[in-house]
Scaffold this active site. Structure first.
Site, short mmCIF file in Angstrom:
data_model
loop_
_atom_site.label_atom_id
_atom_site.label_comp_id
_atom_site.label_asym_id
_atom_site.label_seq_id
_atom_site.Cartn_x
_atom_site.Cartn_y
_atom_site.Cartn_z
N ASP A 14 3.37 8.07 -1.51
CA ASP A 14 2.17 7.25 -1.67
C ASP A 14 1.57 7.09 -0.27
O ASP A 14 2.21 7.43 0.73
CB ASP A 14 2.56 5.87 -2.26
CG ASP A 14 1.37 4.94 -2.42
OD1 ASP A 14 0.28 5.41 -2.80
OD2 ASP A 14 1.51 3.72 -2.15
N SER A 15 0.38 6.53 -0.21
CA SER A 15 -0.23 6.23 1.09
C SER A 15 0.56 5.14 1.82
O SER A 15 0.40 4.95 3.01
CB SER A 15 -1.67 5.76 0.89
OG SER A 15 -1.68 4.60 0.08
N TYR A 72 -5.84 5.42 1.55
CA TYR A 72 -6.47 6.63 1.04
C TYR A 72 -7.79 6.31 0.32
O TYR A 72 -8.66 7.16 0.19
CB TYR A 72 -5.55 7.34 0.04
CG TYR A 72 -4.37 8.09 0.61
CD1 TYR A 72 -4.18 8.25 1.98
CD2 TYR A 72 -3.44 8.68 -0.26
CE1 TYR A 72 -3.08 8.97 2.46
CE2 TYR A 72 -2.36 9.40 0.23
CZ TYR A 72 -2.17 9.54 1.58
OH TYR A 72 -1.10 10.25 2.05
N GLY A 73 -7.86 5.08 -0.17
CA GLY A 73 -8.94 4.71 -1.09
C GLY A 73 -10.35 4.88 -0.57
O GLY A 73 -11.29 5.01 -1.36
N CYS A 126 0.66 7.71 -6.49
CA CYS A 126 -0.59 7.18 -5.95
C CYS A 126 -1.72 7.72 -6.82
O CYS A 126 -1.87 8.94 -6.95
CB CYS A 126 -0.74 7.66 -4.51
SG CYS A 126 -2.32 7.25 -3.75
N ASN A 127 -2.48 6.81 -7.42
CA ASN A 127 -3.60 7.25 -8.26
C ASN A 127 -4.63 8.02 -7.45
O ASN A 127 -5.17 9.02 -7.91
CB ASN A 127 -4.29 6.03 -8.89
CG ASN A 127 -3.42 5.31 -9.91
OD1 ASN A 127 -3.53 5.55 -11.09
ND2 ASN A 127 -2.56 4.43 -9.44
N THR A 128 -4.89 7.53 -6.24
CA THR A 128 -5.93 8.14 -5.41
C THR A 128 -5.53 9.57 -5.01
O THR A 128 -6.36 10.49 -5.06
CB THR A 128 -6.16 7.28 -4.15
OG1 THR A 128 -6.27 5.91 -4.56
CG2 THR A 128 -7.40 7.68 -3.42
N CYS A 155 -4.06 1.37 -9.37
CA CYS A 155 -3.57 1.67 -8.02
C CYS A 155 -2.13 1.17 -7.98
O CYS A 155 -1.87 0.04 -8.43
CB CYS A 155 -4.42 0.96 -6.98
SG CYS A 155 -3.72 0.96 -5.31
N THR A 156 -1.23 1.99 -7.49
CA THR A 156 0.18 1.61 -7.58
C THR A 156 0.53 0.37 -6.76
O THR A 156 1.49 -0.33 -7.06
CB THR A 156 1.08 2.80 -7.16
OG1 THR A 156 0.66 3.29 -5.88
CG2 THR A 156 0.99 3.92 -8.18
N HIS A 157 -0.28 0.09 -5.74
CA HIS A 157 -0.03 -1.14 -4.96
C HIS A 157 -0.21 -2.39 -5.82
O HIS A 157 0.46 -3.40 -5.61
CB HIS A 157 -1.01 -1.23 -3.79
CG HIS A 157 -0.62 -0.40 -2.61
ND1 HIS A 157 -0.83 0.96 -2.55
CD2 HIS A 157 -0.04 -0.73 -1.43
CE1 HIS A 157 -0.41 1.42 -1.38
NE2 HIS A 157 0.08 0.41 -0.68
N1 DGL Z 1 -1.52 3.25 -3.90
C1 DGL Z 1 -2.69 4.05 -3.96
C2 DGL Z 1 -3.17 4.32 -5.37
O1 DGL Z 1 -2.42 4.24 -6.31
C3 DGL Z 1 -3.88 3.74 -3.12
C4 DGL Z 1 -3.88 2.86 -1.97
C5 DGL Z 1 -4.78 3.38 -0.87
O2 DGL Z 1 -5.97 3.08 -0.87
O3 DGL Z 1 -4.23 4.08 -0.02
O4 DGL Z 1 -4.32 4.63 -5.57
#
Ligand code: DGL
Length: 263
Positions: A12-13, A44-45, A75-77, A185-187
């Protein structure tokens, strides 16, 4: 040849993907896991598809060098930006994560579903294709959440500033009538208790971390690649964050004091 005892790589990021790693660890306790947080390149977003794809390749090379048998893009992004390119290059299973639009659309009573995610996820072609495919009878309302992943990275999971940010992002969706809030978003999985407190008992929060763990198991089963080891697998953490910060982040979210290697 792939050997069953090789680890599953997860990245993930930052620390958001630990929400998926913990589900994989619970569902498949004997698997060895190797987790990478690309913290110095986060978030990453707000970055471009090209940039994220380049980061994803760099991390996958690191994981492949360490002989992983599968990679989970937690990570979705990164999934929307790079999974096609990763699958085109690597022959091992690559599992991604996408916002849980499908279960939310299936279960909504108000006919309105809200999605919280990064700007990059929400503007991607794959998210828009997904939303279009499931919005015949349901309205999908999206909300980018700049700053929210940073609150998780700072371990600010129940602070007043995080609460204010969540209210700013969630209230407009509730005002539009959403009865399901998809955590895209996984966060945000680590903010689910705070989000639940804000939205109340009548609004469902949809999270896909367990679904990704199940999909990982399914993909390993297809290739007969499950670990045959008896007992707990070895979980290894890597991060580009400063060592003291990484130790604090991973230990808190993993629920025990863990060693984090510097990448
Ligand atoms: N955890 C990441 C996701 O699922 C994104 C967080 C980021 O912006 O880096 O999209």
């Amino acid at each position: 040849m792939i050997v069953n005892e090789q680890a599953i790589g997860i990245f993930d990021s930052g620390i958001g993907g630990l929400s998926i790693a913990r589900q994989i660890h619970q569902l498949l306790p004997s698997e060895n896991l190797l987790y990478v947080a690309d913290t110095i390149h986060a978030p990453y977003g707000e970055k471009s598809t090209e940039y994220i794809t380049q980061r994803a390749f760099e991390i996958c090379e690191f994981l492949i060098q360490r002989n992983v048998k599968a990679i989970v893009v937690a990570c979705n992004t990164a999934t929307v930006s790079s999974i096609k390119a990763l699958r085109a290059k690597y022959t091992i299973p690559i599992i991604g994560v996408e916002p849980g639009v499908k279960p939310a659309v299936f279960n909504t009573k108000s006919g309105i579903v809200g999605v919280l995610a990064t700007a990059q996820t929400l503007k991607s072609a794959s998210f828009n294709d997904l939303a279009k495919a499931f919005s015949t009878n349901v309205k999908i309302e999206v909300q980018p959440c700049p700053g929210l992943m940073e609150q998780v990275e700072a371990l600010s999971l129940d602070s007043a500033s995080t609460e204010a940010l969540i209210k700013q992002y969630v209230f407009p969706l509730l005002e539009k009538g959403a009865d399901h809030i998809v955590l895209g978003c996984t966060h945000y999985a680590f903010l689910a208790p705070m989000i639940k407190k804000i939205v109340g008992p009548n609004i469902e929060i949809v999270n896909t971390d367990f679904a990704v763990a199940k999909e990982t198991a399914r993909r390993l089963d297809i290739l007969n690649l499950r670990s045959t080891h008896v007992g707990q697998g070895h979980v290894e953490f890597w991060s580009s964050a400063p060592a003291d910060i990484a130790h604090k982040q991973f230990s808190m979210l993993w629920g025990e004091s863990v060693t984090v290697f510097k990448i």
